[in-house]
Write an enzyme that holds these catalytic residues in place. Sequence first.
Site, PDB file in Angstrom:
ATOM      1  CE1 TYR A  45       7.905   7.552   2.925  1.00  0.00           C
ATOM      2  CE2 TYR A  45       8.935   9.201   1.526  1.00  0.00           C
ATOM      3  CZ  TYR A  45       7.863   8.395   1.827  1.00  0.00           C
ATOM      4  OH  TYR A  45       6.744   8.430   1.031  1.00  0.00           O
ATOM      5  CG  HIS A 100      -1.444   8.961  -1.802  1.00  0.00           C
ATOM      6  ND1 HIS A 100      -1.626   9.125  -0.441  1.00  0.00           N
ATOM      7  CD2 HIS A 100      -0.151   9.313  -2.051  1.00  0.00           C
ATOM      8  CE1 HIS A 100      -0.504   9.553   0.115  1.00  0.00           C
ATOM      9  NE2 HIS A 100       0.403   9.670  -0.841  1.00  0.00           N
ATOM     10  CG  ASP A 151       2.993  11.469   0.579  1.00  0.00           C
ATOM     11  OD1 ASP A 151       2.666  10.278   0.534  1.00  0.00           O
ATOM     12  OD2 ASP A 151       4.185  11.849   0.630  1.00  0.00           O
TER      13      ASP A 151
END
Length: 387
Positions: free
Chosen positions: A307, A361, A177
């Site tokens: 982000y 993930h 990630d």
Amino acid sequence: MTDHSFRISVPDAVLANLRRRLEGARWPASLNAASWEDGASVLFMQRLVDHWLHHFDWRVQEERLNSLPNRMMTVHRQDVHFVHQLGAGPSPMPLILTHGWPGSYVEFERLIPLLADPGANGGDPADAFNVVVPSLPGYGFSPAPHHPGVSSREIAILWHDLMTGLGYSRFGAQGGDIGAGVSTWLARMFPDAVSGIHLNYIPGSFRPPAGGSAAPISTEEQAFLDTRASWSAQEGAYAALQGTKPQTLSFALTDSPVGLAAWITEKVRAWSDCDGDIESVIPLDTLLTDISLYWFSDSLTTSLRLYKENRLRPLAFEPGERVTPPLGVALFPRELPMPPRSWLERVFDVQRWTTMPKGGHFAALEQPKLLADDIRAFFRPLRSRSA
């Protein structure tokens, strides 16, 4: 730079405030309360909140987390929380592990002993690591940055100086990630310090050189680009929102622990290899420990902002640019869209490419042994390059 011990201690008043908010939860209407089609299932969230209220004990989790060697160091005026577990072996290799969103350092809890003490966990003591697991700035117990502009690139600079401050002039890096992006920036900017990087995800912002003398896009690479575009259209709204207007979203998720839990839980379920049954791979207490960490540290807003920072500084490469530290990739079957090996080889020296039998993930949470085995195997021939 010096580090000092750190102990988790959430005040009783904060626990009481959480309980009041959970008890007063206002539940949304739903066409099908059991369904996940439109997002988090109302029935599942009601059961999760009931568990949070009546069965989950933060003090038990807090005591267990405090048994880890938690430390704090100030790096470039940024306080960084991290776990520093020394290896049990003849010559442990320094290794920094970086988490992502919506994770935290606690997702590495079961992975740490497998890497630090392989001899006690069915492995070879010669594969031991000195494991460093920091909390990203603005996540968990690492305070938020004091200014804008802190992307994965700037975090990589912090991590390099953190490792140097701990006395590690050469080290390996691993992540998934956002942690994969931080690890890649580390290798890109500090090739003399990084002996290799191991990733279980390739950042979506990764852009190898295109045009000019670059090889044309292959059929396999185009298929990946099409798959990623389709996935983003169906599942990527969260990233678009977090990468553009994170502040607006944070009002709701900072005020409502149920909203925060739903935002995180829906992603954990969708991205893990659980066939729709999240508890088959991640127990409720484990999930709630991660969610509680976001709530108690009031880190949701700053975690979302990363982000936006990464969107403003994507992991783009110039024509002819190469990253010299070797790369190893572990491909878990329920991971988000992953590129073919050729896509990475445009920039990296790919020395290991492993297709895993199961996992998603959150590899360190779901399949810590599989991940540990692959990390050990990748770094084994690189140990002579580390100090």
